[in-house]
Design a protein around this motif. Sequence first.
Motif, PDB file in Angstrom:
ATOM      1  N   ILE A  79      21.791   6.790  15.721  1.00  0.00           N
ATOM      2  CA  ILE A  79      21.612   5.380  16.080  1.00  0.00           C
ATOM      3  C   ILE A  79      22.387   4.489  15.114  1.00  0.00           C
ATOM      4  O   ILE A  79      23.092   3.558  15.535  1.00  0.00           O
ATOM      5  CB  ILE A  79      20.115   5.018  16.078  1.00  0.00           C
ATOM      6  CG1 ILE A  79      19.395   5.726  17.223  1.00  0.00           C
ATOM      7  CG2 ILE A  79      19.929   3.502  16.181  1.00  0.00           C
ATOM      8  CD1 ILE A  79      17.893   5.557  17.213  1.00  0.00           C
ATOM      9  N   HIS A  80      22.256   4.778  13.826  1.00  0.00           N
ATOM     10  CA  HIS A  80      22.896   3.950  12.811  1.00  0.00           C
ATOM     11  C   HIS A  80      24.416   3.998  12.938  1.00  0.00           C
ATOM     12  O   HIS A  80      25.090   2.964  12.957  1.00  0.00           O
ATOM     13  CB  HIS A  80      22.460   4.420  11.421  1.00  0.00           C
ATOM     14  CG  HIS A  80      22.829   3.483  10.321  1.00  0.00           C
ATOM     15  ND1 HIS A  80      22.622   3.779   8.994  1.00  0.00           N
ATOM     16  CD2 HIS A  80      23.399   2.243  10.329  1.00  0.00           C
ATOM     17  CE1 HIS A  80      23.038   2.775   8.242  1.00  0.00           C
ATOM     18  NE2 HIS A  80      23.517   1.833   9.023  1.00  0.00           N
ATOM     19  N   ARG A  81      24.954   5.198  13.052  1.00  0.00           N
ATOM     20  CA  ARG A  81      26.411   5.337  13.051  1.00  0.00           C
ATOM     21  C   ARG A  81      27.047   4.883  14.359  1.00  0.00           C
ATOM     22  O   ARG A  81      28.039   4.136  14.348  1.00  0.00           O
ATOM     23  CB  ARG A  81      26.801   6.785  12.771  1.00  0.00           C
ATOM     24  CG  ARG A  81      28.319   6.997  12.758  1.00  0.00           C
ATOM     25  CD  ARG A  81      28.702   8.397  12.334  1.00  0.00           C
ATOM     26  NE  ARG A  81      30.155   8.545  12.286  1.00  0.00           N
ATOM     27  CZ  ARG A  81      30.790   9.644  11.887  1.00  0.00           C
ATOM     28  NH1 ARG A  81      30.086  10.705  11.477  1.00  0.00           N
ATOM     29  NH2 ARG A  81      32.103   9.693  11.875  1.00  0.00           N
ATOM     30  N   PHE A  82      26.502   5.314  15.476  1.00  0.00           N
ATOM     31  CA  PHE A  82      27.203   5.125  16.744  1.00  0.00           C
ATOM     32  C   PHE A  82      26.741   3.910  17.552  1.00  0.00           C
ATOM     33  O   PHE A  82      27.456   3.469  18.453  1.00  0.00           O
ATOM     34  CB  PHE A  82      27.080   6.393  17.592  1.00  0.00           C
ATOM     35  CG  PHE A  82      27.671   7.601  16.930  1.00  0.00           C
ATOM     36  CD1 PHE A  82      29.043   7.705  16.760  1.00  0.00           C
ATOM     37  CD2 PHE A  82      26.870   8.625  16.448  1.00  0.00           C
ATOM     38  CE1 PHE A  82      29.613   8.811  16.130  1.00  0.00           C
ATOM     39  CE2 PHE A  82      27.422   9.731  15.825  1.00  0.00           C
ATOM     40  CZ  PHE A  82      28.797   9.824  15.665  1.00  0.00           C
ATOM     41  N   ILE A  83      25.558   3.378  17.240  1.00  0.00           N
ATOM     42  CA  ILE A  83      25.071   2.199  17.967  1.00  0.00           C
ATOM     43  C   ILE A  83      25.102   0.957  17.065  1.00  0.00           C
ATOM     44  O   ILE A  83      25.759  -0.036  17.391  1.00  0.00           O
ATOM     45  CB  ILE A  83      23.651   2.429  18.516  1.00  0.00           C
ATOM     46  CG1 ILE A  83      23.666   3.585  19.523  1.00  0.00           C
ATOM     47  CG2 ILE A  83      23.118   1.152  19.170  1.00  0.00           C
ATOM     48  CD1 ILE A  83      22.312   3.930  20.092  1.00  0.00           C
ATOM     49  N   LEU A  84      24.416   1.030  15.931  1.00  0.00           N
ATOM     50  CA  LEU A  84      24.358  -0.143  15.056  1.00  0.00           C
ATOM     51  C   LEU A  84      25.718  -0.480  14.455  1.00  0.00           C
ATOM     52  O   LEU A  84      26.031  -1.656  14.233  1.00  0.00           O
ATOM     53  CB  LEU A  84      23.337   0.079  13.936  1.00  0.00           C
ATOM     54  CG  LEU A  84      21.903   0.396  14.374  1.00  0.00           C
ATOM     55  CD1 LEU A  84      20.977   0.431  13.178  1.00  0.00           C
ATOM     56  CD2 LEU A  84      21.406  -0.598  15.412  1.00  0.00           C
ATOM     57  N   ALA A  96      24.618  -9.100  22.598  1.00  0.00           N
ATOM     58  CA  ALA A  96      25.140  -9.621  21.330  1.00  0.00           C
ATOM     59  C   ALA A  96      24.013 -10.068  20.397  1.00  0.00           C
ATOM     60  O   ALA A  96      24.033  -9.791  19.195  1.00  0.00           O
ATOM     61  CB  ALA A  96      26.096 -10.780  21.602  1.00  0.00           C
ATOM     62  N   THR A  97      23.024 -10.768  20.948  1.00  0.00           N
ATOM     63  CA  THR A  97      21.905 -11.231  20.129  1.00  0.00           C
ATOM     64  C   THR A  97      21.115 -10.064  19.560  1.00  0.00           C
ATOM     65  O   THR A  97      20.668 -10.095  18.409  1.00  0.00           O
ATOM     66  CB  THR A  97      20.973 -12.142  20.949  1.00  0.00           C
ATOM     67  OG1 THR A  97      21.716 -13.277  21.406  1.00  0.00           O
ATOM     68  CG2 THR A  97      19.804 -12.626  20.111  1.00  0.00           C
ATOM     69  N   LEU A  98      20.947  -9.008  20.365  1.00  0.00           N
ATOM     70  CA  LEU A  98      20.251  -7.806  19.909  1.00  0.00           C
ATOM     71  C   LEU A  98      20.977  -7.192  18.719  1.00  0.00           C
ATOM     72  O   LEU A  98      20.363  -6.879  17.700  1.00  0.00           O
ATOM     73  CB  LEU A  98      20.165  -6.798  21.055  1.00  0.00           C
ATOM     74  CG  LEU A  98      19.647  -5.405  20.690  1.00  0.00           C
ATOM     75  CD1 LEU A  98      18.186  -5.477  20.266  1.00  0.00           C
ATOM     76  CD2 LEU A  98      19.822  -4.449  21.873  1.00  0.00           C
ATOM     77  N   TRP A  99      22.288  -7.023  18.826  1.00  0.00           N
ATOM     78  CA  TRP A  99      23.080  -6.434  17.739  1.00  0.00           C
ATOM     79  C   TRP A  99      23.006  -7.299  16.485  1.00  0.00           C
ATOM     80  O   TRP A  99      22.879  -6.778  15.380  1.00  0.00           O
ATOM     81  CB  TRP A  99      24.528  -6.264  18.184  1.00  0.00           C
ATOM     82  CG  TRP A  99      25.416  -5.651  17.141  1.00  0.00           C
ATOM     83  CD1 TRP A  99      25.474  -4.339  16.782  1.00  0.00           C
ATOM     84  CD2 TRP A  99      26.384  -6.336  16.329  1.00  0.00           C
ATOM     85  NE1 TRP A  99      26.414  -4.155  15.793  1.00  0.00           N
ATOM     86  CE2 TRP A  99      26.985  -5.366  15.491  1.00  0.00           C
ATOM     87  CE3 TRP A  99      26.793  -7.664  16.230  1.00  0.00           C
ATOM     88  CZ2 TRP A  99      27.990  -5.689  14.574  1.00  0.00           C
ATOM     89  CZ3 TRP A  99      27.788  -7.990  15.310  1.00  0.00           C
ATOM     90  CH2 TRP A  99      28.369  -7.007  14.500  1.00  0.00           C
ATOM     91  N   LYS A 100      23.085  -8.608  16.682  1.00  0.00           N
ATOM     92  CA  LYS A 100      22.991  -9.519  15.543  1.00  0.00           C
ATOM     93  C   LYS A 100      21.683  -9.309  14.799  1.00  0.00           C
ATOM     94  O   LYS A 100      21.667  -9.205  13.558  1.00  0.00           O
ATOM     95  CB  LYS A 100      23.079 -10.968  16.028  1.00  0.00           C
ATOM     96  CG  LYS A 100      22.821 -12.014  14.948  1.00  0.00           C
ATOM     97  CD  LYS A 100      22.758 -13.410  15.544  1.00  0.00           C
ATOM     98  CE  LYS A 100      22.454 -14.451  14.470  1.00  0.00           C
ATOM     99  NZ  LYS A 100      21.124 -14.259  13.843  1.00  0.00           N
ATOM    100  N   ARG A 101      20.590  -9.215  15.525  1.00  0.00           N
ATOM    101  CA  ARG A 101      19.270  -9.104  14.899  1.00  0.00           C
ATOM    102  C   ARG A 101      19.061  -7.742  14.249  1.00  0.00           C
ATOM    103  O   ARG A 101      18.520  -7.647  13.143  1.00  0.00           O
ATOM    104  CB  ARG A 101      18.167  -9.348  15.948  1.00  0.00           C
ATOM    105  CG  ARG A 101      16.751  -9.007  15.479  1.00  0.00           C
ATOM    106  CD  ARG A 101      16.334  -9.839  14.283  1.00  0.00           C
ATOM    107  NE  ARG A 101      15.014  -9.471  13.793  1.00  0.00           N
ATOM    108  CZ  ARG A 101      14.769  -8.504  12.916  1.00  0.00           C
ATOM    109  NH1 ARG A 101      15.771  -7.797  12.417  1.00  0.00           N
ATOM    110  NH2 ARG A 101      13.547  -8.241  12.514  1.00  0.00           N
TER     111      ARG A 101
END
Length: 260
Positions: A79-84, A96-101
């Motif tokens: 999750i950390h490497r490939f999504i976040l 976009a808002t989800l990724w920002k948060r």
Amino acid sequence: MITNTLKNSAIRTGRSFDLGKMNLSQLWIAYLTYPTIILYFVLAIASYAVMVYAYTAFVPVAISIAAVVLVYPLVWYGIHRFILHGRFLYRMKWSATLWKRIHFDHHQDPHLLDVLFGSPLNTIPTIAIVTIPIGYAIGGLAGSGAAFGAGLTITCIYEFFHCIQHLNYKPRMRWIQLMKQRHVLHHFHNENGNYGITSFVADRIFHSYYPDARGCPRSPTVFNLGYDIEEAHRYPWVMEETGSPPRDRPDGANTTRNAA
């Protein structure tokens, strides 16, 4: 008097409090009174209650917990490497808002406690999706309760150590010092490695581990994760939500203090 009251309130709630300016005692207060952590505790107790209610045998429950302990670091790594750290979420308006948060804000200023913890609206469903099917496949309802409770417990431990890694504090134990140093490198040297928090086994397996600054070149995107001014003009939704352009350096505490 008013200043001290506001400061103590900030410590108790953990909201917008700078870990770079807190000591270990203040962290314990902020951590144990933070609403997200309290929610994890409550859900974990409820999950273990389900485990006890549906309990029929020790082995399936034990295996369910062990499976979650083994799987959790690998899932977090993915999750950390490939999504976040992926660049696809900010390129779509709806995500976009989800990724920002969930991650951009944390890299923009790694010391802020209120963006270090994930939103329960995102974390709890993720923990449930990962752990409950494993537990149910191994031990039915009791296994599900054990697995979900284990996932929540591991998350609480993980979040505490994550706070330690951003705290203005040098741990006494050598293994915690090393853990902190690796994570600090991820935030202040090169974000394309050292994705683990409490374990870097997955980083070693997938060749993203580096022990010191000499092992990896400094990244120009370590604080903005590639969402620079050019990207912000092309995909403006995170910048619009933030109200300002992405920063190349974080505000808040001195970025060298956590490297100890």
